[in-house]
Design a protein around this motif. Structure first.
Motif, PDB file in Angstrom:
ATOM      1  N   MET B   5       0.849  -1.194   0.000  1.00  0.00           N
ATOM      2  CA  MET B   5       0.000   0.000   0.000  1.00  0.00           C
ATOM      3  C   MET B   5       0.887   1.248   0.000  1.00  0.00           C
ATOM      4  N   GLU B   6       0.334   2.335  -0.500  1.00  0.00           N
ATOM      5  CA  GLU B   6       1.034   3.614  -0.426  1.00  0.00           C
ATOM      6  C   GLU B   6       1.193   4.007   1.036  1.00  0.00           C
ATOM      7  N   ARG B   7       2.180   4.849   1.295  1.00  0.00           N
ATOM      8  CA  ARG B   7       2.387   5.269   2.673  1.00  0.00           C
ATOM      9  C   ARG B   7       1.188   6.061   3.187  1.00  0.00           C
ATOM     10  N   TRP B   8       0.545   6.755   2.248  1.00  0.00           N
ATOM     11  CA  TRP B   8      -0.590   7.607   2.648  1.00  0.00           C
ATOM     12  C   TRP B   8      -1.943   6.881   2.570  1.00  0.00           C
ATOM     13  N   ALA B   9      -1.907   5.585   2.351  1.00  0.00           N
ATOM     14  CA  ALA B   9      -3.181   4.861   2.221  1.00  0.00           C
ATOM     15  C   ALA B   9      -3.979   4.933   3.519  1.00  0.00           C
ATOM     16  N   ARG B  35       4.942   1.170   5.632  1.00  0.00           N
ATOM     17  CA  ARG B  35       3.831   0.968   4.721  1.00  0.00           C
ATOM     18  C   ARG B  35       3.107  -0.284   5.157  1.00  0.00           C
ATOM     19  N   GLY B  64      -5.043   3.585  -3.170  1.00  0.00           N
ATOM     20  CA  GLY B  64      -4.123   3.318  -2.074  1.00  0.00           C
ATOM     21  C   GLY B  64      -3.154   2.186  -2.338  1.00  0.00           C
ATOM     22  N   ALA B  66       0.010   0.697  -3.942  1.00  0.00           N
ATOM     23  CA  ALA B  66       1.241   1.185  -4.572  1.00  0.00           C
ATOM     24  C   ALA B  66       1.735   0.196  -5.616  1.00  0.00           C
ATOM     25  N   SER B  67       1.766  -1.081  -5.252  1.00  0.00           N
ATOM     26  CA  SER B  67       2.210  -2.068  -6.231  1.00  0.00           C
ATOM     27  C   SER B  67       1.756  -3.449  -5.801  1.00  0.00           C
ATOM     28  N   ASP B  82      11.989  -0.909  -0.199  1.00  0.00           N
ATOM     29  CA  ASP B  82      11.766   0.453  -0.640  1.00  0.00           C
ATOM     30  C   ASP B  82      12.954   1.257  -0.140  1.00  0.00           C
ATOM     31  N   GLU B 111       6.577  11.054  -4.743  1.00  0.00           N
ATOM     32  CA  GLU B 111       5.970   9.805  -4.278  1.00  0.00           C
ATOM     33  C   GLU B 111       5.854   8.760  -5.369  1.00  0.00           C
ATOM     34  N   ALA B 112       5.562   9.196  -6.591  1.00  0.00           N
ATOM     35  CA  ALA B 112       5.255   8.224  -7.637  1.00  0.00           C
ATOM     36  C   ALA B 112       6.491   7.561  -8.227  1.00  0.00           C
TER      37      ALA B 112
END
Lengths: 371, 371, 371, 371
Positions: B5-9, B35, B64, B66-67, B82, B111-112
């Motif tokens: 998940m993204e850090r901001w999820a 994350r 949310g 990320a990958s 990461d 971020e991306a």
């Protein structure tokens, strides 16, 4: 080293090249045909002659020089094959397997463009030649749906197997002539050339009634009986690399076809067998620059068999075009997970459109840089 | 399958993903760290769980996320490494090998963009990272001339070997520390990062005083003692694939470094050993899409060692960029035929400029298509 | 071609050989040392000289000739290494790693027998040298039971790994020094030499306190730092072939050890990496006749790793002895299915006894035919 | 797992075996034919069933059990083929290619001995079957001299190629029918069976007039059209392993012949393609124990092609016999350096005699140990 002169090269230009080669001490052999070919003696039998030391650069820019081939080794006819004139010779005499479905007369080509014509397509020139379709021929409705998508995406050929080479005698062996007829109809309905495989020489006359390009599969690359007979056919041959064939052996297989009278051979890299198991085969793109040095034949790349995994096809198709492939061979199905065979490596129409979009973008970018 | 998940999820987004996975019958394991990582139980030990059947596509587009990594197999830390956060952990405690010559503080990244910073360069992101230079360190004047050309062509790193792994004990073994000093000066004079190889753990403290990126050569990829020690170093590691290493083994080697505390690993494909002899090795570009599925680490490609022939470097460099390489490692010399080693695969500055021009054109074309 | 004369060869015999070589037009270089060595100029740098055309048979039967080596290529010291004298040189100076547990003084050997002594065993001569035991060191009771069975079956060495080279950092890495002590006790209790692996140079002094023969594993064969340091050790080295190493590279690795001062190198074929998956590796017995032409070093065969399957070990052990192996390396456990690692390729004591019985029968039969 | 019962097994014995298998929880499928075959359901489609866990040892010693095959995978007919009965089925109907030169009626065999009869020889049983001769058919005088030596050394078959599969179309392609006649005369004059290669299906009727055993060369192993037609021939087939064929693929090729009606297939290991260049191919003797587990077909070994070097043939022939080969295929010439092809791997009559002497010594020693 072989120097192929342009057809329009003057005697003065030829003499200049011979003189330049002579400076390095080389003995030069002249072969007169539709084009003049100069061979440095010694390279003919694999032993470098003094003239070799000067390298291709010494003459490649001289007036009247069409191309310079570093080493023609054991495949002299493949090295200098020029398929544009070849069709004429192949047609001399008995016209074996003559009812070409889609192959019209060979139009005169722009002098600068290599390759040859099949039907209304030019293979090996500026345009990519993309062949797509299912592994095996499917029912008529499915074949028609696939052919429609293939044509809509911009591909020029339809692939579909009617005779399948299978490891096990207990596996599905293909639909035979019925399959060829189904595939021909689908190709005609959407203006596509048809590419399909033959497994032995006895199938050639039958296949030649339906197919525009006769494919030799990886497992038959060493089948010299088949190759020799294809040298008598009036159909271009798509020759896949054997799964553990060296590039020299692959060119020698092409030499069987060309030296038997058929100069229209298209090579196709489809992956080699290595220790790696993350991919079904190891697509060997190094073949592109290596073959370019040794032959003028067009080279396609098959990333479907080359990787064996649907999710790797897109990246490897891009790479193939970037390193000089003249086109792609792709397994495509409207419903990959329901394909009769090889579904794991088959992409869908949306995937095909994306592959072609990226391939054209790369082709365009490289032409832009070169100019 | 691993979902990072993204850090901001938000917790709501995480719950949505868990619910979606649950529809397929999967049991989901949640790992909270900087994350949130969701692992489908079963894939952790190599056995597919029910949830696997839905495939990455089911969740990769959800808010949310990320990958999504298909299978992390035996290399969980490589799969989710990461490096942007990693540096902090690596610095905890004793700061081994700390005097980084060119590596400043790690700036916050957009971020991306994946990858990480080394000195003033970002590796693994939008920009290609090209490292070029001679096989072995040469005399100071030659090194300076090469570094000038490398920088002028637009490359970001200088490569030059001071410790050479040679098959024979009777071959030249490199200049050692003197070579490192010469290479450092040349790199500094032209604003380049320096990449150089270490052969065993005892060389790390010395090399770390001069070098920005510590290279592990192909012959040392299985050297777990060296890998573990590099996990304690505060330098990024460029990890070449072993000459007959499977991609799984290669990722496992990276796992040794990452799990020992150093997340800044750059993978480098450099050709594998096969039966083919037309090329020195068989550059295996299939590694690009395969590694992308399993890891977020940047991947460079070395077409010089990968083909072993100067005339094939350009085509394979284009292919590498086309299938997703984050950069290139190239052997370059101002006078390739006089290079101390590996001259046959070394290009000259004009060749380097051409390679970079084409690489940028392809990169640009693909970004254009994707947008 | 290199002709090594016996130590007792007379000047007259030497002159006869030189004269015979001269008939073929060869120029002969004489190197005087403890033994006279005759080298045909040209073969030294890889180019055949006229004398090559006569072949080794022309002189191999002449009086005073100890051995004829077809081509010593890049490994001259491996080609002519004679470990019987070598120990003396190795002992000059600092006596590194000197407390040899089982290795006594090197006894004078019968002149006709190649190989060298380790402890009370002669390796590379008429007797097979069989090393057997578990992959990893086990608990003291299990080690003792295994060692008892190994000795009872007639083997001369115990193998057991204390430092394990593993693909994954998350796998069991071995017991370290505690394991060495356990294995040493078991070996001593049953009169066996102990063979165990070192992973890097820093482990040598420690391992040399416990181990009679230091093993270099397949993954470390290219680790030149380790090889060079082993050249300074007063312990024989068992050098496994790298998993994709050519025989030339393998001999070059041995050359690192021998040229650094340690002539007591035992080569061990353990399977190479190929496309075949029915066996874990492809045991390459062709190495036996090839190495015999190029070196006098003893060669063992490891059919356990070479095949990776318990049920194939017996057949391949027989084949190894039949084509000239000086001994075997075998994974043996009192309860193979409960071995800490590599159980699938581990045989039990009854299997070991059968392998040794058949090996001796073949060895005896071949000696009978030759006499 | 497949259990093949003896022909004379009683219903009581069969019931005992079924009961024993049932203890492990297996479901057992019974196939009644000339012999009763018991298959554990599950292994038929590659998925282990509960009964697998007990292993072949659980039943292999029971009364009435002829053999136990671990896994028959995709080649069920190869797994259970029993050529002694097979001839009868093959003869039903049209008797294709019937004028067998040397193949008489199949005599009843001692029940315990595997294999089958060709002419007056038994292949695959207690006696080694050695086939020797030149790569290509030579002139009648030379062929006669070679055949005399081959017979005198104790070999049972003469090999000589009349149709040669060559990489290049410009190489010598063999003497064709004239060659077959010359070889037949030489074989008849010295009481030898004749083994010769066919390149495509059209050559079978012609070759069958002259040849006792039809050979399929390495390059044709995947030629399913040829294999299927050989399934209709009343001649045994010697099937060489493809140069990069896995053992599974090799057995599948045999399955094509056997399932088409011809159970008399002789497998021949002749080396695979790997990275190693010290030998022309890598003779893969591991095939012997692997094939033994999966099939009852006889297996020969060809150390001439397997190594490509005369000086390695002797050692590898010994190894082949030691690990269970049923015979050898050897390139032999009265003057190897003047052979029309493959001289570098051809031994002379003295070498052949030595190989046979050692092979018999090993065979005898192993029989002695087993009894």
């Amino acid at each position: 080293m072989i120097i192929v002169m342009e057809r329009w090269a003057t005697e003065g230009q030829i003499a200049d090249v011979v003189a330049r080669l002579g400076e390095g001490g080389a003995r030069v052999q002249r072969l007169d045909g539709e084009r003049v070919t100069l061979a440095i003696t010694g390279s003919l039998n694999g032993v470098a002659s003094p003239g070799e030391s000067m390298g291709p650069d010494a003459v490649s820019g001289m007036a009247g020089v069409a191309s310079v081939l570093r080493d023609m080794g054991a495949t002299p006819q493949v090295a200098v094959a020029d398929a544009r004139e070849g069709e004429v010779h192949a047609g001399d005499g008995g016209e074996p397997f003559s009812e070409a479905p889609g192959a019209g007369a060979v139009a005169p080509a722009p002098e600068a463009e290599p390759g040859f014509q099949v039907g209304d397509r030019w293979i090996g020139g500026r345009e990519l030649f993309v062949v797509a379709g299912p592994c095996s021929v499917e029912d008529p409705e499915t074949m028609d749906r696939i052919a429609r998508e293939v044509a809509a995406a911009g591909a020029g050929g339809l692939r579909a197997g009617a005779f399948k080479p299978r490891s096990s005698p207990h596996s599905f062996q293909g639909m035979g002539e019925e399959g060829l007829a189904v595939a021909r109809s689908a190709a005609d309905a959407h203006g596509l050339l048809l590419v399909s495989e033959v497994l032995d020489a006895t199938q050639i006359p039958l296949a030649a009634r339906y197919v525009d390009v006769l494919q030799v599969g990886s497992r038959n690359m060493y089948n010299t009986s088949l190759l020799r007979e294809l040298g008598r056919a009036r159909r271009p041959v798509l020759l896949k690399r054997g799964l553990s064939a060296t590039m020299d052996e692959w060119l020698s297989a092409a030499e069987y076809v060309v030296s038997a009278g058929n100069p229209r051979v298209i090579l196709c890299e489809r992956g080699i067998r290595t220790f790696e198991t993350a991919t079904r085969n190891t697509l060997d793109l190094n073949a592109l620059p290596v073959i370019r040095e040794r032959s003028r034949l067009p080279v396609l790349v098959d990333p479907s068999h080359g990787t064996g995994r649907r999710s790797y096809v897109r990246a490897m198709a891009r790479a193939a075009v970037a390193c000089g492939a003249d086109g792609l061979l792709l397994e495509v199905h409207v419903d990959p997970d329901r394909a009769l065979s090889d579904g794991a490596q088959t992409i869908d129409p949306a995937g095909l459109r994306q592959v072609l979009r990226e391939a054209e973008a790369i082709r365009g970018a490289l032409l832009g840089v070169e100019e």
